[in-house]
Motif scaffolding. Sequence first.
Motif, PDB file in Angstrom:
ATOM      1  N   TYR A 161     -12.339  -2.965  -8.627  1.00  0.00           N
ATOM      2  CA  TYR A 161     -11.744  -2.373  -7.425  1.00  0.00           C
ATOM      3  C   TYR A 161     -11.416  -3.418  -6.370  1.00  0.00           C
ATOM      4  O   TYR A 161     -10.412  -3.318  -5.668  1.00  0.00           O
ATOM      5  CB  TYR A 161     -12.712  -1.326  -6.857  1.00  0.00           C
ATOM      6  N   GLY A 162     -12.269  -4.425  -6.230  1.00  0.00           N
ATOM      7  CA  GLY A 162     -12.013  -5.460  -5.240  1.00  0.00           C
ATOM      8  C   GLY A 162     -12.371  -5.008  -3.842  1.00  0.00           C
ATOM      9  O   GLY A 162     -13.024  -3.987  -3.619  1.00  0.00           O
ATOM     10  N   ASN A 163     -11.928  -5.779  -2.856  1.00  0.00           N
ATOM     11  CA  ASN A 163     -12.228  -5.483  -1.456  1.00  0.00           C
ATOM     12  C   ASN A 163     -11.376  -4.335  -0.949  1.00  0.00           C
ATOM     13  O   ASN A 163     -10.174  -4.267  -1.223  1.00  0.00           O
ATOM     14  CB  ASN A 163     -11.989  -6.717  -0.586  1.00  0.00           C
ATOM     15  N   VAL A 164     -11.985  -3.439  -0.222  1.00  0.00           N
ATOM     16  CA  VAL A 164     -11.282  -2.310   0.380  1.00  0.00           C
ATOM     17  C   VAL A 164     -11.000  -2.634   1.842  1.00  0.00           C
ATOM     18  O   VAL A 164     -11.881  -3.101   2.565  1.00  0.00           O
ATOM     19  CB  VAL A 164     -12.112  -1.013   0.273  1.00  0.00           C
ATOM     20  N   ALA A 165      -9.758  -2.404   2.273  1.00  0.00           N
ATOM     21  CA  ALA A 165      -9.403  -2.689   3.657  1.00  0.00           C
ATOM     22  C   ALA A 165     -10.218  -1.820   4.603  1.00  0.00           C
ATOM     23  O   ALA A 165     -10.401  -0.626   4.378  1.00  0.00           O
ATOM     24  CB  ALA A 165      -7.909  -2.438   3.875  1.00  0.00           C
ATOM     25  N   ALA A 166     -10.730  -2.423   5.641  1.00  0.00           N
ATOM     26  CA  ALA A 166     -11.509  -1.698   6.644  1.00  0.00           C
ATOM     27  C   ALA A 166     -11.021  -2.090   8.030  1.00  0.00           C
ATOM     28  O   ALA A 166     -10.625  -3.231   8.253  1.00  0.00           O
ATOM     29  CB  ALA A 166     -12.998  -2.020   6.512  1.00  0.00           C
ATOM     30  N   ARG A 167     -11.008  -1.127   8.921  1.00  0.00           N
ATOM     31  CA  ARG A 167     -10.576  -1.443  10.279  1.00  0.00           C
ATOM     32  C   ARG A 167     -11.536  -2.456  10.907  1.00  0.00           C
ATOM     33  O   ARG A 167     -12.750  -2.308  10.800  1.00  0.00           O
ATOM     34  CB  ARG A 167     -10.537  -0.181  11.146  1.00  0.00           C
ATOM     35  N   PRO A 168     -11.000  -3.468  11.571  1.00  0.00           N
ATOM     36  CA  PRO A 168     -11.892  -4.415  12.249  1.00  0.00           C
ATOM     37  C   PRO A 168     -12.603  -3.741  13.407  1.00  0.00           C
ATOM     38  O   PRO A 168     -12.131  -2.730  13.940  1.00  0.00           O
ATOM     39  CB  PRO A 168     -10.917  -5.502  12.746  1.00  0.00           C
ATOM     40  N   SER A 169     -13.741  -4.272  13.759  1.00  0.00           N
ATOM     41  CA  SER A 169     -14.482  -3.740  14.889  1.00  0.00           C
ATOM     42  C   SER A 169     -13.614  -3.750  16.141  1.00  0.00           C
ATOM     43  O   SER A 169     -12.955  -4.753  16.447  1.00  0.00           O
ATOM     44  CB  SER A 169     -15.743  -4.583  15.121  1.00  0.00           C
ATOM     45  N   LEU A 170     -13.590  -2.630  16.849  1.00  0.00           N
ATOM     46  CA  LEU A 170     -12.795  -2.569  18.083  1.00  0.00           C
ATOM     47  C   LEU A 170     -13.295  -3.577  19.106  1.00  0.00           C
ATOM     48  O   LEU A 170     -12.540  -4.024  19.971  1.00  0.00           O
ATOM     49  CB  LEU A 170     -12.850  -1.156  18.673  1.00  0.00           C
ATOM     50  N   ASN A 189       0.837  -1.198   0.000  1.00  0.00           N
ATOM     51  CA  ASN A 189       0.000   0.000   0.000  1.00  0.00           C
ATOM     52  C   ASN A 189       0.873   1.250   0.000  1.00  0.00           C
ATOM     53  O   ASN A 189       2.016   1.229   0.437  1.00  0.00           O
ATOM     54  CB  ASN A 189      -0.901   0.002   1.246  1.00  0.00           C
ATOM     55  N   ARG A 190       0.301   2.327  -0.516  1.00  0.00           N
ATOM     56  CA  ARG A 190       0.947   3.643  -0.573  1.00  0.00           C
ATOM     57  C   ARG A 190       2.053   3.752  -1.608  1.00  0.00           C
ATOM     58  O   ARG A 190       2.627   4.819  -1.779  1.00  0.00           O
ATOM     59  CB  ARG A 190       1.510   4.053   0.809  1.00  0.00           C
ATOM     60  N   TYR A 191       2.379   2.656  -2.319  1.00  0.00           N
ATOM     61  CA  TYR A 191       3.461   2.737  -3.304  1.00  0.00           C
ATOM     62  C   TYR A 191       3.117   3.746  -4.404  1.00  0.00           C
ATOM     63  O   TYR A 191       3.997   4.481  -4.866  1.00  0.00           O
ATOM     64  CB  TYR A 191       3.725   1.361  -3.914  1.00  0.00           C
ATOM     65  N   ASP A 192       1.845   3.786  -4.831  1.00  0.00           N
ATOM     66  CA  ASP A 192       1.441   4.694  -5.914  1.00  0.00           C
ATOM     67  C   ASP A 192       1.837   6.133  -5.619  1.00  0.00           C
ATOM     68  O   ASP A 192       2.448   6.812  -6.450  1.00  0.00           O
ATOM     69  CB  ASP A 192      -0.082   4.653  -6.108  1.00  0.00           C
ATOM     70  N   ALA A 193       1.464   6.587  -4.431  1.00  0.00           N
ATOM     71  CA  ALA A 193       1.714   7.984  -4.080  1.00  0.00           C
ATOM     72  C   ALA A 193       3.209   8.263  -3.968  1.00  0.00           C
ATOM     73  O   ALA A 193       3.690   9.316  -4.405  1.00  0.00           O
ATOM     74  CB  ALA A 193       1.012   8.325  -2.764  1.00  0.00           C
ATOM     75  N   ALA A 194       3.957   7.328  -3.381  1.00  0.00           N
ATOM     76  CA  ALA A 194       5.400   7.509  -3.255  1.00  0.00           C
ATOM     77  C   ALA A 194       6.064   7.542  -4.629  1.00  0.00           C
ATOM     78  O   ALA A 194       6.997   8.320  -4.875  1.00  0.00           O
ATOM     79  CB  ALA A 194       5.997   6.398  -2.389  1.00  0.00           C
ATOM     80  N   PHE A 195       5.582   6.706  -5.553  1.00  0.00           N
ATOM     81  CA  PHE A 195       6.116   6.701  -6.915  1.00  0.00           C
ATOM     82  C   PHE A 195       5.857   8.048  -7.593  1.00  0.00           C
ATOM     83  O   PHE A 195       6.742   8.602  -8.269  1.00  0.00           O
ATOM     84  CB  PHE A 195       5.482   5.563  -7.708  1.00  0.00           C
ATOM     85  N   SER A 196       4.664   8.599  -7.418  1.00  0.00           N
ATOM     86  CA  SER A 196       4.352   9.909  -7.990  1.00  0.00           C
ATOM     87  C   SER A 196       5.275  10.985  -7.430  1.00  0.00           C
ATOM     88  O   SER A 196       5.697  11.902  -8.147  1.00  0.00           O
ATOM     89  CB  SER A 196       2.892  10.278  -7.720  1.00  0.00           C
TER      90      SER A 196
END
Length: 331
Positions: free
Chosen positions: A252-261, A223-230
């Motif tokens: 798009y596929g599944n988007v990461a979501a924080r698990p329930s606390l 994750n975040r590689y796109d922005a760092a590459f730009s």
Amino acid sequence: MTAVVPNHRSESMPAENLPATPDPATLSPAVPSVVALLVVHNRLELTQRCLHALFDSKGSFHLSVVVVDDGSTDGTAAWLAAHQPPLEHVTGNGQLWFGGGMDLGLRHVREHFSAANFLLVLNNDTFVYPGSLQAMIEGSQGRHSVAATLWITDRGIPGTAGFRWHWWRGIEDVCLHSDWRRAFEKREAGFLSVDAVATTLALHPMQLIRQLRMVSVSWHPHNRYDAAFSARVREQGGTFLVSQLALADHEYGNVAARPSLRHASWTKIWNDTLIDRRSVFHFQATVLMIWETAPNRWRALPVIARQVLLVGRVVAGKCLLDLLRVLHPSR
């Protein structure tokens, strides 16, 4: 010309044979050359569809394709090996993840395709429309990197491979901004300036790539590689545009979501936030990405402050839930 809302192409691409690419020696020196780079791990059917759509994107250019396969186990390696040429197959050890695969692929491209005019970076779940690559080439004059307009097939909504900077949230899809929505609704053909582009589907002038400072894979393995590459492209003097004439389908596929606390353990929160840099919630790597990609350092500060508040809210929420469990064990 007018911009067109992409439509989901439901027909499946044939998977048996890829078209042969022309011999570069037979092409005029005036014909631009494009080398496409994609990193894959399994999902062979998507890779086949992606490559067939790419080769169907006709235009006045010579296309070469480099595929980095990071240890696929579903027959991807054998299929890619059987299609050399027109493909160039680079293999990983299964531990590269996306950032490491991009690093390996970029080094291969710079070594073997240094004379190319453009680098096309795309994901294997992106299916370019005929004529779109030609539109990106025509828009990439000088030092412009050009991203595509997308139709998110599994959500039925438009999107882009371009990002704008929001003062509080940081980088976000430009289609969330009002100026993009107005241009899209009016079908105004053209380009919109953005602050960064994704690896979903973007074309970069090769002159920006030859001397590019490589992204730290240890900090941005996935994750975040796109922005760092730009951010690295911008260091070379590059600017970013989104084309409304360059169209593609994207899953798009599944988007990461924080698990329930209520259900997340302290171990998982600790790992996701502070240990596992592949996690989309990793705090240190996110802060580094914000610092690198912000238009200037002052504009990075409120976004970093937001990340601190988000982590603090998670920790405080977890502490409160644990306290309530102690005080009211029956709940």
